[in-house]
Design a protein around this motif. Structure first.
Motif, PDB file in Angstrom:
ATOM      1  N   HIS A  57      62.236  83.978  42.304  1.00 47.45           N
ATOM      2  CA  HIS A  57      61.431  82.953  42.828  1.00 47.45           C
ATOM      3  C   HIS A  57      60.829  83.766  44.170  1.00 47.45           C
ATOM      4  N   ARG A  58      59.957  84.481  44.149  1.00 48.51           N
ATOM      5  CA  ARG A  58      59.588  85.254  45.348  1.00 48.51           C
ATOM      6  C   ARG A  58      59.287  84.517  46.461  1.00 48.51           C
ATOM      7  N   GLY A  59      59.907  84.937  47.727  1.00 52.73           N
ATOM      8  CA  GLY A  59      59.472  84.299  48.781  1.00 52.73           C
ATOM      9  C   GLY A  59      60.447  83.228  49.217  1.00 52.73           C
ATOM     10  N   SER A  60      60.983  82.492  48.247  1.00 59.39           N
ATOM     11  CA  SER A  60      61.634  81.017  48.525  1.00 59.39           C
ATOM     12  C   SER A  60      62.854  80.808  47.764  1.00 59.39           C
ATOM     13  N   VAL A  61      64.091  80.991  47.980  1.00 58.16           N
ATOM     14  CA  VAL A  61      65.087  80.520  47.254  1.00 58.16           C
ATOM     15  C   VAL A  61      66.063  79.654  48.131  1.00 58.16           C
ATOM     16  N   ASP A  62      66.479  78.548  47.709  1.00 57.66           N
ATOM     17  CA  ASP A  62      67.439  77.612  48.533  1.00 57.66           C
ATOM     18  C   ASP A  62      68.648  78.479  49.063  1.00 57.66           C
ATOM     19  N   VAL A 251      58.061  97.692  38.438  1.00 51.86           N
ATOM     20  CA  VAL A 251      56.996  97.689  39.206  1.00 51.86           C
ATOM     21  C   VAL A 251      55.934  96.725  39.005  1.00 51.86           C
ATOM     22  N   PRO A 252      55.736  96.332  37.714  1.00 52.74           N
ATOM     23  CA  PRO A 252      54.631  95.392  37.551  1.00 52.74           C
ATOM     24  C   PRO A 252      54.844  94.151  38.335  1.00 52.74           C
ATOM     25  N   VAL A 253      56.083  93.654  38.558  1.00 58.12           N
ATOM     26  CA  VAL A 253      56.160  92.128  39.235  1.00 58.12           C
ATOM     27  C   VAL A 253      56.768  92.382  40.480  1.00 58.12           C
ATOM     28  N   THR A 254      56.651  93.648  41.069  1.00 54.24           N
ATOM     29  CA  THR A 254      57.022  93.560  42.819  1.00 54.24           C
ATOM     30  C   THR A 254      55.968  94.576  43.546  1.00 54.24           C
ATOM     31  N   GLY A 255      56.162  94.577  44.773  1.00 55.33           N
ATOM     32  CA  GLY A 255      55.031  95.207  45.672  1.00 55.33           C
ATOM     33  C   GLY A 255      55.422  96.777  45.764  1.00 55.33           C
ATOM     34  N   TRP A 256      54.607  97.174  46.796  1.00 52.74           N
ATOM     35  CA  TRP A 256      54.583  98.642  46.977  1.00 52.74           C
ATOM     36  C   TRP A 256      55.871  99.056  47.472  1.00 52.74           C
ATOM     37  N   LEU A 257      56.694  98.234  48.509  1.00 52.11           N
ATOM     38  CA  LEU A 257      57.837  98.662  49.026  1.00 52.11           C
ATOM     39  C   LEU A 257      59.053  99.028  47.825  1.00 52.11           C
ATOM     40  N   TYR A 258      59.013  98.056  46.902  1.00 56.18           N
ATOM     41  CA  TYR A 258      59.965  98.468  45.839  1.00 56.18           C
ATOM     42  C   TYR A 258      59.824  99.676  44.967  1.00 56.18           C
ATOM     43  N   ALA A 259      58.327  99.771  44.864  1.00 52.72           N
ATOM     44  CA  ALA A 259      57.621 100.877  44.077  1.00 52.72           C
ATOM     45  C   ALA A 259      58.099 102.118  44.643  1.00 52.72           C
ATOM     46  N   ALA A 260      58.005 102.038  45.935  1.00 53.07           N
ATOM     47  CA  ALA A 260      58.044 103.431  46.691  1.00 53.07           C
ATOM     48  C   ALA A 260      59.441 103.987  46.749  1.00 53.07           C
ATOM     49  N   VAL A 261      60.198 103.088  46.841  1.00 53.72           N
ATOM     50  CA  VAL A 261      61.956 103.319  47.053  1.00 53.72           C
ATOM     51  C   VAL A 261      62.378 103.474  45.761  1.00 53.72           C
ATOM     52  N   ALA A 262      61.906 102.802  44.687  1.00 55.62           N
ATOM     53  CA  ALA A 262      62.419 103.283  43.312  1.00 55.62           C
ATOM     54  C   ALA A 262      62.179 104.647  43.048  1.00 55.62           C
ATOM     55  N   VAL A 263      60.853 105.086  43.373  1.00 52.24           N
ATOM     56  CA  VAL A 263      60.470 106.416  42.980  1.00 52.24           C
ATOM     57  C   VAL A 263      61.444 107.447  44.014  1.00 52.24           C
ATOM     58  N   LEU A 264      61.467 107.205  45.187  1.00 48.97           N
ATOM     59  CA  LEU A 264      62.071 108.320  45.961  1.00 48.97           C
ATOM     60  C   LEU A 264      63.648 108.270  45.599  1.00 48.97           C
ATOM     61  N   VAL A 302      68.056 100.465  46.149  1.00 50.34           N
ATOM     62  CA  VAL A 302      67.139 100.029  45.267  1.00 50.34           C
ATOM     63  C   VAL A 302      67.141  98.738  45.063  1.00 50.34           C
ATOM     64  N   PHE A 303      68.233  98.042  45.154  1.00 51.32           N
ATOM     65  CA  PHE A 303      68.624  96.425  44.996  1.00 51.32           C
ATOM     66  C   PHE A 303      68.075  95.957  46.405  1.00 51.32           C
ATOM     67  N   CYS A 304      68.414  96.605  47.362  1.00 51.09           N
ATOM     68  CA  CYS A 304      68.116  95.981  48.775  1.00 51.09           C
ATOM     69  C   CYS A 304      66.666  96.092  48.970  1.00 51.09           C
ATOM     70  N   ALA A 305      65.910  97.175  48.608  1.00 45.87           N
ATOM     71  CA  ALA A 305      64.544  97.208  48.489  1.00 45.87           C
ATOM     72  C   ALA A 305      63.842  96.061  47.490  1.00 45.87           C
ATOM     73  N   LEU A 306      64.552  95.619  46.626  1.00 44.16           N
ATOM     74  CA  LEU A 306      63.948  94.618  45.405  1.00 44.16           C
ATOM     75  C   LEU A 306      64.112  93.390  46.493  1.00 44.16           C
ATOM     76  N   ALA A 307      65.229  93.131  47.055  1.00 47.68           N
ATOM     77  CA  ALA A 307      65.477  91.893  47.816  1.00 47.68           C
ATOM     78  C   ALA A 307      64.419  91.773  48.797  1.00 47.68           C
ATOM     79  N   ILE A 308      64.070  92.768  49.775  1.00 43.96           N
ATOM     80  CA  ILE A 308      63.153  92.679  50.925  1.00 43.96           C
ATOM     81  C   ILE A 308      61.814  92.793  50.380  1.00 43.96           C
ATOM     82  N   ASP A 309      61.620  93.275  49.514  1.00 43.44           N
ATOM     83  CA  ASP A 309      60.327  93.220  48.784  1.00 43.44           C
ATOM     84  C   ASP A 309      59.990  91.802  48.486  1.00 43.44           C
ATOM     85  N   SER A 310      60.804  91.037  47.662  1.00 44.37           N
ATOM     86  CA  SER A 310      60.902  89.691  47.239  1.00 44.37           C
ATOM     87  C   SER A 310      60.721  88.794  48.372  1.00 44.37           C
ATOM     88  N   VAL A 311      61.697  88.905  49.327  1.00 47.17           N
ATOM     89  CA  VAL A 311      61.482  88.065  50.659  1.00 47.17           C
ATOM     90  C   VAL A 311      60.068  88.131  51.409  1.00 47.17           C
TER      91      VAL A 311
END
Length: 318
Positions: A57-62, A251-264, A302-311
């Protein structure tokens, strides 16, 4: 000092020493029970569950839902790890890496550990059912049963591919986290499952390369204990490529931040795996423990980037 005063002083010293001894015994017991749960292994729960929930639930989780899911997941993991220690008590005594575990040193009775593990497991099911939903509770119960009955009792001592299939239990926190938010299982959750599933063999085999003599002594056919180093590192490279590919599936369901971190981060992880393989092929003295330690950092990044990208709810790339 009078005789009476001397007796009083001795009595005070006796009571003080008795109290100190009781405190030490209590601390030893508490530390023993905590050690049964394998706290370092439970860190994977925190690293993967929260990002999975945030992506669901990108952006908002209780925050309360996150807390309740983590508490339930923590109890499930602690229960499964404790039951694993009960089942593996005999081989833990033989292996130098595990000889200081509570059951190996008999600091906790095996029967008490069994009750402790079962209590945690049952409580985790009802906690997740009460605070999240029935699907999450069932997934937690399935994870415990798979880890203890399938991996520990069936696969671990019978096949060199034990961690390949047994590692599925370590993938379940992302499924539990996703289902706690959505009440369903969707393909991004399966992609995260695949990341951890493919990551587990190179992570575990790198450690097992360092302790292969331990596994041989215990009669556990971990791949590095029954195959050549060249065969093991080749498999490590293959599974590392599969891990990186699985991260890119998100990558299709995330933003550029996660994509960049996942590649590097993926390029970095692949480089380490290939370096280990190249060193073995050249007949050099390699340090597989380095890959083991760095693989933890890779998964965390990778998972921290996913969390930040989602928040941040960054726009998806597709």
């Amino acid at each position: 000092m009078s005789i009476r005063e001397g007796h009083l002083a001795e009595g005070t010293l006796d009571r003080t020493s008795t109290a100190a001894r009781l405190r030490r015994q209590v601390v030893t017991k508490v530390v023993g029970y905590v050690a049964l749960t394998k706290p370092r292994v439970i860190e994977l729960l925190l690293v993967t569950t929260i990002p999975a929930m945030l992506l669901a639930h990108r952006g908002s989780v209780d925050p309360l839902l996150i807390l309740n899911t983590l508490v339930g997941g923590l109890m499930a993991a602690a229960g499964a790890n404790t039951l694993n220690c009960v089942a593996d008590a005999d081989i833990d005594k033989v292996m130098k890496r595990t000889e200081r575990r509570p059951l190996a040193r008999a600091t906790v009775p095996r029967s008490h550990a069994l009750v402790f593990g079962l209590a945690l497991s049952v409580t985790s099911f009802f906690w997740l059912w009460w605070t999240t939903n029935l699907l999450s509770a069932h997934l937690a119960g399935l994870t415990i049963a798979f880890y203890v009955l399938v991996y520990t009792l069936l696969l671990k001592r019978r096949t060199s591919q034990n961690v390949v299939w047994g590692g599925a239990a370590g993938c379940m926190p992302v499924m539990i986290g996703w289902s706690a938010v959505t009440g369903t299982i969707e393909w991004p959750a399966l992609a995260m499952f695949a990341i951890i599933f493919f990551w587990t063999p190179p992570h575990t085999w790198a450690l097992a390369m360092r302790y292969k003599e331990d596994y041989r002594a215990a009669g556990v056919p971990m791949l590095p204990a029954v195959a050549t180093e060249r065969q093991v590192t080749k498999q490590i490279v293959i599974y590392t490529w599969l891990t990186v590919a699985a991260t890119l599936a998100l990558v299709p369901v995330t933003g550029w931040l996660y994509a960049a971190v996942a590649v590097l981060a993926g390029a970095w992880f692949l480089l380490m795996a290939h370096q280990l393989n190249a060193g073995v092929r050249r007949g050099e003295q390699v340090k597989p423990l380095r890959l083991f330690l760095q693989s933890n950092n890779y998964l965390a990044v990778v998972f921290c980037a996913l969390a930040i990208d989602s928040v941040l709810a960054l726009p998806t790339l597709f």
